[in-house]
Motif scaffolding. Structure first.
Motif, short mmCIF file in Angstrom:
data_model
loop_
_atom_site.label_atom_id
_atom_site.label_comp_id
_atom_site.label_asym_id
_atom_site.label_seq_id
_atom_site.Cartn_x
_atom_site.Cartn_y
_atom_site.Cartn_z
N GLU A 220 39.40 46.06 37.49
CA GLU A 220 40.37 47.10 37.18
C GLU A 220 41.47 46.53 36.28
O GLU A 220 42.64 46.52 36.63
N VAL A 221 41.07 46.03 35.13
CA VAL A 221 41.99 45.54 34.11
C VAL A 221 41.47 46.03 32.76
O VAL A 221 40.35 46.55 32.66
N ASP A 222 42.28 45.87 31.73
CA ASP A 222 41.87 46.37 30.41
C ASP A 222 40.59 45.71 29.90
O ASP A 222 39.74 46.36 29.30
N ALA A 223 40.48 44.41 30.11
CA ALA A 223 39.29 43.66 29.67
C ALA A 223 38.69 42.98 30.89
O ALA A 223 39.06 41.85 31.21
N PRO A 224 37.78 43.63 31.62
CA PRO A 224 37.24 43.08 32.87
C PRO A 224 36.58 41.72 32.67
O PRO A 224 36.06 41.40 31.60
N GLY A 225 36.60 40.93 33.75
CA GLY A 225 35.99 39.62 33.68
C GLY A 225 35.75 39.02 35.05
O GLY A 225 36.35 39.44 36.04
N ALA A 226 34.84 38.05 35.11
CA ALA A 226 34.53 37.32 36.33
C ALA A 226 34.67 35.84 36.04
O ALA A 226 34.21 35.36 34.99
N ILE A 227 35.32 35.13 36.94
CA ILE A 227 35.52 33.69 36.79
C ILE A 227 34.88 32.99 37.97
O ILE A 227 35.32 33.15 39.11
N ALA A 228 33.80 32.24 37.71
CA ALA A 228 33.10 31.49 38.76
C ALA A 228 33.61 30.05 38.70
O ALA A 228 33.48 29.39 37.68
N GLN A 236 25.67 36.28 34.72
CA GLN A 236 25.59 36.52 33.29
C GLN A 236 25.15 37.94 32.94
O GLN A 236 25.42 38.43 31.85
N GLY A 237 24.48 38.61 33.86
CA GLY A 237 24.02 39.96 33.57
C GLY A 237 25.07 41.03 33.79
O GLY A 237 24.81 42.21 33.53
N LEU A 238 26.26 40.65 34.24
CA LEU A 238 27.30 41.62 34.51
C LEU A 238 27.87 42.19 33.21
O LEU A 238 27.92 41.51 32.19
N ASP A 239 28.30 43.43 33.28
CA ASP A 239 28.84 44.10 32.11
C ASP A 239 30.33 43.76 31.94
O ASP A 239 31.19 44.62 31.98
N MET A 240 30.61 42.49 31.79
CA MET A 240 31.97 42.00 31.61
C MET A 240 31.92 40.56 31.17
O MET A 240 30.86 39.92 31.21
N ALA A 241 33.06 40.03 30.74
CA ALA A 241 33.12 38.61 30.37
C ALA A 241 32.91 37.75 31.61
O ALA A 241 33.47 38.04 32.66
N VAL A 242 32.11 36.71 31.48
CA VAL A 242 31.84 35.80 32.58
C VAL A 242 32.24 34.39 32.16
O VAL A 242 31.82 33.92 31.10
#
Length: 456
Positions: A220-228, A236-242
């Motif tokens: 829920e941010v302007d540019a979604p992302g995931a940080i592992a 990597q298959g997520l629809d956001m920056a990883v």
């Protein structure tokens, strides 16, 4: 870990359970939730009712949190709302439990006077077989009742009362009246003292999870992302920056693109240079301890002396912070600190927004030498790191936190993470050490590249 426990830095603020009545109620709830019981006659519980002593007895630290999903809880008293949450698998779990207790405090106070309340944080998933399943985590619903089912019984009685009041000839329905009387013996007069717990649902959009080596998910941010923080395999298959924890520039761009962080030297009303100096002391203590120095009762003056002695062995994190402090306090040369510099994340804190705690937790993960922020914002990471430190560093850290943090937790948190309205106009990206050096001029002399900084 004994030193941390002795100083109240681990398992602190837990609720003691010593009364045989409360132990019996706990066992009834535990039996209902897990089919197990404890033989202990006294123990301590956290906000969810988890007991480290019972976890040790059962050989299962997740006895109320099977597979780390859908955490169950046992409430013996509303005082549990102030307790920590141990073995947290999601950063949102403690906040949800506290909100639930506070929203239903009057009802829970009445219910726990007679029985334990058992419940569950019901997730939309039952297991996390792969990181991709994190996208299925959308909301948490809290469901709870006493071990005797008083809330459910009160609900049935309420329906019967409605039926009795609205149905023609209900006065002659002996079966209905008998059932109402029977339920009222257990629930009391629900017309005067309602027995109900709202099944509240809480959105879970941005959160951290301990699963898969630690993952921060921002949806829920302007540019979604995931940080592992470890490997990003499966994300990597997520629809956001990883990103992984090693991708510093990408993380910095993500935080800035979503306007989530600010330089500490932007903060108004605090001695920001002193905060950076304290971070430098922590780094000196880490290096000195690794070289065999005895840090017992080490003062800040002692650490400054050690910093001079081991200056050539201090890491780039310390060197970058030192340059920044020289600029802020002594009109030193312009410090150029980009996102690849090891000191970069040490110079940031979260802006004031709904996810400030989550962002400060991420920054703590990225700045492990700042032992105070690590302890405050990410205790699981702190305890894991503490176990591997030299004894000298363990003693120093435990003493420091006990003497300088425990005595004023609220004040320290406010100084480190509190927010006030910004001064002056916003400063352009070009006027920052994270970008190109600005031309010298009145604005730089007056406010500095981070905004309004009061020089000594």
């Amino acid at each position: 870990m004994n030193l941390l426990i002795q100083k109240g830095l681990m398992f602190g603020n837990l609720i003691p359970v010593v009364s045989p009545v409360l132990v019996e109620r706990y066992n009834r709830a535990l039996k209902r939730l897990t089919g197990k019981q404890t033989e202990l006659t006294d123990f301590h519980i956290d906000i969810s009712g988890y007991s480290p002593e019972i976890g040790d007895e059962l050989g299962d630290d997740l006895y109320l949190n099977h597979q780390g999903v859908n955490r169950q809880f046992i409430l013996l008293t509303t005082e549990q709302k102030t307790a920590p949450l141990l073995n947290a698998k999601f950063s949102t779990s403690r906040g949800i439990l506290r909100q639930f207790i506070e929203a239903n405090e009057a009802q829970l106070f009445a219910l726990t006077a007679r029985d334990a309340v058992a419940g569950e944080l019901v997730n939309s998933v039952y297991s996390l077989a792969s990181p991709a399943h994190l996208m299925d985590v959308g909301s948490i619903t809290v469901e709870a009742d006493t071990t005797e089912g008083a809330v459910a019984a009160a609900g049935r009685l309420g329906n019967m009362i409605d039926q009795f009041m609205s149905q023609d000839g209900a006065w002659h329905n002996d079966v209905l009246i008998a059932e109402m009387i029977g339920l009222a013996k257990d629930t009391g007069d629900i017309t005067r003292n309602p027995v109900s717990l709202s099944a509240q649902t809480y959105a879970q959009r941005n959160f951290w999870t301990a699963h898969f080596g630690g993952v921060y998910l921002f949806r829920e941010v302007d540019a979604p992302g995931a940080i592992a923080m470890s490997a990003d395999e499966g994300l990597q298959g997520l629809d956001m920056a990883v990103m992984t924890g090693a991708q510093r520039s990408e993380i910095a761009q993500f935080l800035n693109a979503n306007d989530l962080v600010e330089p500490i030297l932007d903060a108004r009303g605090i001695d920001s240079a002193a905060i950076l100096r304290q971070k430098m002391d922590f780094i000196v203590a880490s290096v000195a301890a690794s070289l065999g120095e005895d840090l017992t009762r080490a003062t800040r003056r002692d650490l400054r002396n050690l910093g001079r002695r081991y200056h050539d062995q201090l890491p780039r994190e310390w060197q970058g912070l030192a340059a920044l402090v020289r600029w802020a306090e002594e009109d030193g040369p312009w410090p150029r600190i980009d996102s690849e510099h090891p000191a970069y994340f040490y110079t940031l804190r979260s802006k004031g927004h709904a996810d400030a705690d989550l962002v400060n937790m991420l920054l703590a993960d990225l700045t492990p030498l700042d032992i105070r922020q690590l302890f405050i914002c990410h205790k699981d990471a702190f305890y894991a790191a503490y176990a591997g430190w030299p004894a000298a560093k363990q003693a120093y850290v435990a003493e420091f936190l006990a003497q300088e943090y425990q005595v004023d937790k609220a004040g320290t948190r406010e100084a480190l993470f509190g927010h006030e309205d910004a001064m002056e106009e916003p400063v352009s990206p070009a006027q920052s050490p994270w970008g190109a050096a600005p031309a010298q001029g009145d604005i730089i002399d007056r406010v500095g590249p981070w905004g309004a900084v009061k020089r000594r």
